[in-house]
Write a protein that holds these residues in place. Structure first.
Motif, PDB file in Angstrom:
ATOM      1  N   ASP A 167      35.260  42.678  49.642  1.00 38.74           N
ATOM      2  CA  ASP A 167      36.286  43.032  48.661  1.00 38.74           C
ATOM      3  C   ASP A 167      36.319  42.011  47.530  1.00 38.74           C
ATOM      4  O   ASP A 167      36.418  42.368  46.352  1.00 38.74           O
ATOM      5  CB  ASP A 167      37.666  43.117  49.317  1.00 38.74           C
ATOM      6  CG  ASP A 167      37.840  44.353  50.178  1.00 38.74           C
ATOM      7  OD1 ASP A 167      37.019  45.291  50.077  1.00 38.74           O
ATOM      8  OD2 ASP A 167      38.804  44.363  50.972  1.00 38.74           O
ATOM      9  N   ASP A 168      36.239  40.720  47.888  1.00 39.26           N
ATOM     10  CA  ASP A 168      36.248  39.658  46.874  1.00 39.26           C
ATOM     11  C   ASP A 168      35.050  39.784  45.933  1.00 39.26           C
ATOM     12  O   ASP A 168      35.185  39.642  44.716  1.00 39.26           O
ATOM     13  CB  ASP A 168      36.233  38.274  47.538  1.00 39.26           C
ATOM     14  CG  ASP A 168      37.498  37.967  48.322  1.00 39.26           C
ATOM     15  OD1 ASP A 168      38.518  38.690  48.157  1.00 39.26           O
ATOM     16  OD2 ASP A 168      37.465  37.016  49.133  1.00 39.26           O
ATOM     17  N   ILE A 169      33.892  40.091  46.501  1.00 43.13           N
ATOM     18  CA  ILE A 169      32.684  40.245  45.692  1.00 43.13           C
ATOM     19  C   ILE A 169      32.817  41.465  44.786  1.00 43.13           C
ATOM     20  O   ILE A 169      32.487  41.405  43.593  1.00 43.13           O
ATOM     21  CB  ILE A 169      31.440  40.352  46.594  1.00 43.13           C
ATOM     22  CG1 ILE A 169      31.185  38.998  47.269  1.00 43.13           C
ATOM     23  CG2 ILE A 169      30.211  40.800  45.799  1.00 43.13           C
ATOM     24  CD1 ILE A 169      30.178  39.060  48.394  1.00 43.13           C
ATOM     25  N   ALA A 170      33.310  42.568  45.329  1.00 42.54           N
ATOM     26  CA  ALA A 170      33.491  43.786  44.526  1.00 42.54           C
ATOM     27  C   ALA A 170      34.467  43.529  43.388  1.00 42.54           C
ATOM     28  O   ALA A 170      34.241  43.992  42.258  1.00 42.54           O
ATOM     29  CB  ALA A 170      33.979  44.928  45.406  1.00 42.54           C
ATOM     30  N   ASP A 171      35.536  42.774  43.647  1.00 42.75           N
ATOM     31  CA  ASP A 171      36.492  42.450  42.587  1.00 42.75           C
ATOM     32  C   ASP A 171      35.828  41.659  41.464  1.00 42.75           C
ATOM     33  O   ASP A 171      36.083  41.897  40.286  1.00 42.75           O
ATOM     34  CB  ASP A 171      37.675  41.656  43.149  1.00 42.75           C
ATOM     35  CG  ASP A 171      38.596  42.504  44.014  1.00 42.75           C
ATOM     36  OD1 ASP A 171      38.492  43.751  43.962  1.00 42.75           O
ATOM     37  OD2 ASP A 171      39.404  41.911  44.758  1.00 42.75           O
ATOM     38  N   LYS A 172      34.946  40.732  41.819  1.00 46.53           N
ATOM     39  CA  LYS A 172      34.249  39.934  40.806  1.00 46.53           C
ATOM     40  C   LYS A 172      33.278  40.789  40.004  1.00 46.53           C
ATOM     41  O   LYS A 172      33.147  40.627  38.797  1.00 46.53           O
ATOM     42  CB  LYS A 172      33.497  38.771  41.462  1.00 46.53           C
ATOM     43  CG  LYS A 172      34.408  37.688  41.955  1.00 46.53           C
ATOM     44  CD  LYS A 172      33.610  36.573  42.611  1.00 46.53           C
ATOM     45  CE  LYS A 172      34.555  35.530  43.193  1.00 46.53           C
ATOM     46  NZ  LYS A 172      33.830  34.473  43.899  1.00 46.53           N
ATOM     47  N   ILE A 173      32.597  41.699  40.683  1.00 54.40           N
ATOM     48  CA  ILE A 173      31.629  42.557  39.996  1.00 54.40           C
ATOM     49  C   ILE A 173      32.335  43.530  39.067  1.00 54.40           C
ATOM     50  O   ILE A 173      31.895  43.782  37.946  1.00 54.40           O
ATOM     51  CB  ILE A 173      30.761  43.317  41.021  1.00 54.40           C
ATOM     52  CG1 ILE A 173      29.845  42.331  41.752  1.00 54.40           C
ATOM     53  CG2 ILE A 173      29.941  44.420  40.354  1.00 54.40           C
ATOM     54  CD1 ILE A 173      29.112  42.946  42.928  1.00 54.40           C
ATOM     55  N   LEU A 174      33.441  44.078  39.532  1.00 55.29           N
ATOM     56  CA  LEU A 174      34.135  45.120  38.772  1.00 55.29           C
ATOM     57  C   LEU A 174      35.150  44.579  37.775  1.00 55.29           C
ATOM     58  O   LEU A 174      35.630  45.322  36.920  1.00 55.29           O
ATOM     59  CB  LEU A 174      34.833  46.083  39.741  1.00 55.29           C
ATOM     60  CG  LEU A 174      33.892  46.831  40.705  1.00 55.29           C
ATOM     61  CD1 LEU A 174      34.693  47.651  41.698  1.00 55.29           C
ATOM     62  CD2 LEU A 174      32.896  47.681  39.940  1.00 55.29           C
ATOM     63  N   ALA A 175      35.476  43.300  37.874  1.00 52.74           N
ATOM     64  CA  ALA A 175      36.463  42.718  36.964  1.00 52.74           C
ATOM     65  C   ALA A 175      35.889  42.651  35.554  1.00 52.74           C
ATOM     66  O   ALA A 175      34.720  42.301  35.374  1.00 52.74           O
ATOM     67  CB  ALA A 175      36.849  41.315  37.446  1.00 52.74           C
ATOM     68  N   PRO A 176      36.713  42.987  34.571  1.00 42.35           N
ATOM     69  CA  PRO A 176      36.203  42.896  33.180  1.00 42.35           C
ATOM     70  C   PRO A 176      35.942  41.429  32.837  1.00 42.35           C
ATOM     71  O   PRO A 176      36.676  40.543  33.245  1.00 42.35           O
ATOM     72  CB  PRO A 176      37.334  43.476  32.343  1.00 42.35           C
ATOM     73  CG  PRO A 176      38.529  43.504  33.230  1.00 42.35           C
ATOM     74  CD  PRO A 176      38.057  43.458  34.654  1.00 42.35           C
ATOM     75  N   THR A 177      34.882  41.198  32.112  1.00 39.66           N
ATOM     76  CA  THR A 177      34.565  39.830  31.708  1.00 39.66           C
ATOM     77  C   THR A 177      35.373  39.463  30.475  1.00 39.66           C
ATOM     78  O   THR A 177      35.897  40.321  29.757  1.00 39.66           O
ATOM     79  CB  THR A 177      33.065  39.697  31.386  1.00 39.66           C
ATOM     80  OG1 THR A 177      32.766  40.572  30.290  1.00 39.66           O
ATOM     81  CG2 THR A 177      32.206  40.055  32.587  1.00 39.66           C
ATOM     82  N   ALA A 178      35.446  38.186  30.194  1.00 41.54           N
ATOM     83  CA  ALA A 178      36.201  37.704  29.034  1.00 41.54           C
ATOM     84  C   ALA A 178      35.606  38.234  27.741  1.00 41.54           C
ATOM     85  O   ALA A 178      36.310  38.459  26.765  1.00 41.54           O
ATOM     86  CB  ALA A 178      36.239  36.190  29.041  1.00 41.54           C
ATOM     87  N   ALA A 179      34.290  38.453  27.720  1.00 43.19           N
ATOM     88  CA  ALA A 179      33.612  38.940  26.510  1.00 43.19           C
ATOM     89  C   ALA A 179      34.029  40.373  26.185  1.00 43.19           C
ATOM     90  O   ALA A 179      33.969  40.785  25.026  1.00 43.19           O
ATOM     91  CB  ALA A 179      32.109  38.868  26.684  1.00 43.19           C
ATOM     92  N   GLU A 180      34.428  41.139  27.174  1.00 43.52           N
ATOM     93  CA  GLU A 180      34.816  42.534  26.949  1.00 43.52           C
ATOM     94  C   GLU A 180      36.231  42.655  26.386  1.00 43.52           C
ATOM     95  O   GLU A 180      36.597  43.697  25.895  1.00 43.52           O
ATOM     96  CB  GLU A 180      34.714  43.332  28.260  1.00 43.52           C
ATOM     97  CG  GLU A 180      33.289  43.470  28.755  1.00 43.52           C
ATOM     98  CD  GLU A 180      33.235  44.184  30.100  1.00 43.52           C
ATOM     99  OE1 GLU A 180      34.269  44.665  30.583  1.00 43.52           O
ATOM    100  OE2 GLU A 180      32.147  44.252  30.687  1.00 43.52           O
ATOM    101  N   ASP A 181      37.020  41.601  26.508  1.00 43.81           N
ATOM    102  CA  ASP A 181      38.421  41.667  26.064  1.00 43.81           C
ATOM    103  C   ASP A 181      38.563  41.692  24.575  1.00 43.81           C
ATOM    104  O   ASP A 181      37.936  41.440  23.730  1.00 43.81           O
ATOM    105  CB  ASP A 181      39.216  40.500  26.613  1.00 43.81           C
ATOM    106  CG  ASP A 181      39.400  40.637  28.124  1.00 43.81           C
ATOM    107  OD1 ASP A 181      39.274  41.754  28.633  1.00 43.81           O
ATOM    108  OD2 ASP A 181      39.654  39.592  28.766  1.00 43.81           O
TER     109      ASP A 181
END
Length: 175
Positions: A161-175
């Motif tokens: 779950d932690d890994i999936a959250d990191k993969i699916l979390a928007p990156t700072a560059a996308e903000d």
């Protein structure tokens, strides 16, 4: 040697007359490990049990899928295969004959039987005779083995779950 005769045979002795430990052939002799005592686990709800069962089945199947691309002889962890197989079977209320547990380990039967004996000596696995057929025994996780597998699978699922959250979390560059 049959499973029944292994259980009823007297313990093997080394050259000095000491009881031989359950160790891998060729490995240095060490004192037998005590039976495993899993910490008391809280009762799990049905959704958590279902999640752990799906995860255990996927871990087991993933081990088979890697053989499509990598040589099978590079990998060997029959105890993990046995524990995963017995966990899924136990959670699905299926009885596993000893011979089926050996097949599920994907190693020669003698190797699988040796690991089953080690798991039994450590208190993670229990055997029971088939009341209708004296030639057959069943194997299942002990309460300590079940608790240990639940705890292990809970940690593995949390990490996924932690890994999936990191993969699916928007990156700072996308903000």
């Amino acid at each position: 040697m049959t499973v029944r005769s292994m259980r009823s045979a007297p313990p093997r002795r080394d050259s000095v007359g000491r009881r031989a430990s359950l160790a891998i052939v060729g490995a240095p002799s060490a004192p037998a490990a005590p039976a495993f005592a899993a910490p008391a686990a809280p009762a799990l709800d049905e959704a958590t049990i279902a999640r752990h069962t799906v995860a255990a089945r996927e871990f087991y199947n993933a081990r088979r899928r890697r053989h499509k691309h990598l040589p099978a002889d590079l990998f060997g962890e029959p105890t993990w295969d046995i524990l995963l197989d017995l966990y899924v079977a136990g959670r699905e209320n299926r009885r596993v004959p000893t011979t089926s547990a050996c097949i599920g380990a994907h190693v020669p039967p003698t190797t699988a039987l040796r690991w089953l004996r080690i798991l039994e000596a450590r208190g993670l696995v229990e055997r029971e005779d088939d009341g209708r057929d004296g030639r057959r025994t069943f194997v299942h996780l002990s309460p300590a083995g079940l608790a240990a597998m639940d705890a292990t699978l809970a940690l593995m699922c949390q990490r996924m779950d932690d890994i999936a959250d990191k993969i699916l979390a928007p990156t700072a560059a996308e903000d």
